[in-house]
Design an enzyme around this catalytic site. Structure first.
Site, short mmCIF file in Angstrom:
data_model
loop_
_atom_site.label_atom_id
_atom_site.label_comp_id
_atom_site.label_asym_id
_atom_site.label_seq_id
_atom_site.Cartn_x
_atom_site.Cartn_y
_atom_site.Cartn_z
N GLN A 1 0.83 -1.22 0.00
CA GLN A 1 0.00 0.00 0.00
C GLN A 1 0.86 1.26 0.00
O GLN A 1 0.71 2.14 -0.86
CB GLN A 1 -0.85 0.05 1.27
CG GLN A 1 -1.88 -1.02 1.42
CD GLN A 1 -2.83 -0.62 2.54
OE1 GLN A 1 -3.69 0.21 2.34
NE2 GLN A 1 -2.67 -1.21 3.71
N TYR B 1 3.03 -9.54 16.01
CA TYR B 1 3.30 -8.48 15.03
C TYR B 1 3.94 -7.27 15.71
O TYR B 1 5.00 -6.78 15.28
CB TYR B 1 1.99 -8.09 14.33
CG TYR B 1 2.09 -6.86 13.46
CD1 TYR B 1 2.78 -6.87 12.25
CD2 TYR B 1 1.49 -5.66 13.85
CE1 TYR B 1 2.85 -5.74 11.45
CE2 TYR B 1 1.55 -4.53 13.06
CZ TYR B 1 2.24 -4.56 11.86
OH TYR B 1 2.31 -3.43 11.08
N1 LIG Z 1 -1.44 -1.81 7.08
C1 LIG Z 1 -1.64 -1.19 8.24
O1 LIG Z 1 -2.77 -0.99 8.70
C2 LIG Z 1 -0.44 -0.69 9.01
C3 LIG Z 1 -0.66 -0.11 10.28
C4 LIG Z 1 0.44 0.37 10.99
C5 LIG Z 1 1.71 0.27 10.44
N2 LIG Z 1 1.89 -0.31 9.24
C6 LIG Z 1 3.25 -0.40 8.71
O2 LIG Z 1 3.31 0.40 7.53
C7 LIG Z 1 4.24 -0.17 6.61
C8 LIG Z 1 3.59 -0.31 5.25
O3 LIG Z 1 2.46 -1.16 5.39
P1 LIG Z 1 1.61 -1.61 4.13
O4 LIG Z 1 0.20 -1.76 4.60
O5 LIG Z 1 1.93 -0.75 2.96
O6 LIG Z 1 2.21 -3.07 3.92
P2 LIG Z 1 1.86 -4.12 2.76
O7 LIG Z 1 0.79 -3.57 1.88
O8 LIG Z 1 1.66 -5.44 3.42
O9 LIG Z 1 3.20 -4.14 1.90
C9 LIG Z 1 4.38 -4.72 2.36
C10 LIG Z 1 5.20 -5.11 1.14
O10 LIG Z 1 6.43 -5.68 1.59
C11 LIG Z 1 6.69 -6.82 0.78
N3 LIG Z 1 7.63 -7.73 1.41
C12 LIG Z 1 7.36 -8.75 2.27
N4 LIG Z 1 8.49 -9.43 2.56
C13 LIG Z 1 9.50 -8.81 1.88
C14 LIG Z 1 10.89 -9.06 1.75
N5 LIG Z 1 11.48 -10.08 2.39
N6 LIG Z 1 11.62 -8.24 0.96
C15 LIG Z 1 11.04 -7.23 0.29
N7 LIG Z 1 9.72 -6.95 0.35
C16 LIG Z 1 8.96 -7.74 1.14
C17 LIG Z 1 5.31 -7.43 0.61
O11 LIG Z 1 5.30 -8.38 -0.42
P3 LIG Z 1 4.24 -9.61 -0.30
O12 LIG Z 1 2.90 -8.99 -0.35
O13 LIG Z 1 4.57 -10.44 -1.50
O14 LIG Z 1 4.52 -10.28 1.01
C18 LIG Z 1 4.50 -6.18 0.27
O15 LIG Z 1 4.58 -5.83 -1.09
C19 LIG Z 1 4.70 -1.48 7.25
O16 LIG Z 1 5.92 -1.27 7.92
C20 LIG Z 1 3.64 -1.80 8.28
O17 LIG Z 1 4.13 -2.56 9.35
C21 LIG Z 1 0.84 -0.78 8.50
#
Ligand SMILES: NC(=O)c1ccc[n+]([C@@H]2O[C@H](COP(=O)([O-])OP(=O)(O)OC[C@H]3O[C@@H](n4cnc5c(N)ncnc54)[C@H](OP(=O)(O)O)[C@@H]3O)[C@@H](O)[C@H]2O)c1
Length: 285
Positions: free
Chosen positions: A11, A125
């Protein structure tokens, strides 16, 4: 400057792709296929070869419930891989901008959490994300850690898109009202990160909180998503978390205090309702 984005198919990574388009700096977008951050060698070689000045780590293991059953994998991505990035950044004098979460907090408070408040993650997590933060500080690289919460966007799977679809197709729906926080449009967070890079404020090392302004429960968020999507037929009812048991416990109150990021970087943050309408507009197109 050369800016490496990891996890660019997620995202936030996708919103970084949208936001960077008119800029002068060289943004290099990678996901696991181009750069698997769990490989210390691959990370080090990439940062050296591309002369990376800034890493924006958007990669993470974000499946909160699955993490309870596979903490080893969550730890590998949210902690050990983050250590890889931090150590390589230290070695090559690059800055690491890393994204963390409100789930580092226990959620038993009633006043917005500041960066100085004690952490106490409720589940795997949050534990692994906290370990990632600590690994960055230990590695000693120049870093900006941004904790965010309740992320949604046009991309990937998220609460906004799920509620939009459900309220369009179901006559009624129950949503929890006893978990309170602040939604965050990933485009706003991406723009804040880009602003920090473009305004060259990378020496302002530390932990920061960023969400949209305002506070609501998941129930309030769902009602507003339905309203803004024109899904007026669906009856949305508030319910307690006990009605929807999940493997991972969620904090009941995870509002983040954003005073620090606004004053240090001079950032203005939109209210969650106005940002939601932008996301809905984009989804309508
Ligand atoms: N989503 C929420 O509500 C939320 C809330 C608070 C904080 N955050 C933090 O905000 C950040 C962004 O979140 P997001 O929602 O954008 O996350 P996301 O949509 O799950 O995207 C994470 C990306 O990282 C990739 N990834 C996983 N393992 C990897 C690896 N070994 N090497 C390289 N890339 C890898 C994933 O690929 P795959 O899909 O193929 O695994 C995915 O494309 C994260 O740090 C998350 O912890 C998110």
């Amino acid at each position: 400057m050369n800016i490496l984005i990891t996890g660019a198919n997620g995202q936030l990574g996708n919103e970084m792709r949208v936001g960077h388009k008119t800029l002068q700096d060289n943004y290099i977008f990678t996901d696991v296929a181009e750069l698997d951050i769990t490989s210390a060698t691959a990370v080090e070689e990439f940062i050296a070869r591309e002369a990376v000045d800034v890493v924006v780590n958007c990669a993470a293991y974000t499946a909160v419930d699955n993490a309870e059953e596979d903490e080893t994998m969550a730890d590998k991505i949210n902690h050990q891989a983050v250590a890889n990035l931090a150590e390589a950044c230290f070695k090559h004098n690059a800055t690491l901008i890393h994204i963390s979460t409100d789930y580092v907090f226990g959620g038993d408070g009633c006043v917005p959490y500041t960066e100085e408040d004690a952490t106490s993650p409720l589940g795997a997590y949050g534990r692994t994300k906290l370990a990632g933060e600590q690994a960055i500080v230990k590695a000693g690289c120049r870093h900006i850690i941004i904790r965010t919460a309740w992320l949604y966007s046009e991309f990937g799977r998220n609460f906004c898109k799920t509620m939009r679809a459900l309220t369009a197709s179901k006559p009624s729906l129950k949503v929890v009202f006893d978990q309170v926080g602040s939604p965050t449009y990933a485009a706003d967070l991406a723009n804040a990160i880009i602003y920090i890079i473009e305004s060259r404020q990378l020496d302002k090392v530390g932990i920061y909180h960023y969400t949209n302004e305002g506070v609501c429960s998941w129930y309030d968020f769902a009602v507003e998503i339905a309203h803004q999507s024109g899904n007026t037929e669906c009856k949305i009812e508030p319910c307690h978390s006990e009605e929807f048991p999940t493997k991972a416990s969620r904090p009941h109150y995870s509002v983040l205090d954003k005073t620090k990021i606004k004053s240090v970087f001079g950032i203005t943050i939109p209210h969650w309702q106005s940002s939601l309408s932008k996301c809905i507009e984009n989804l309508n197109e």
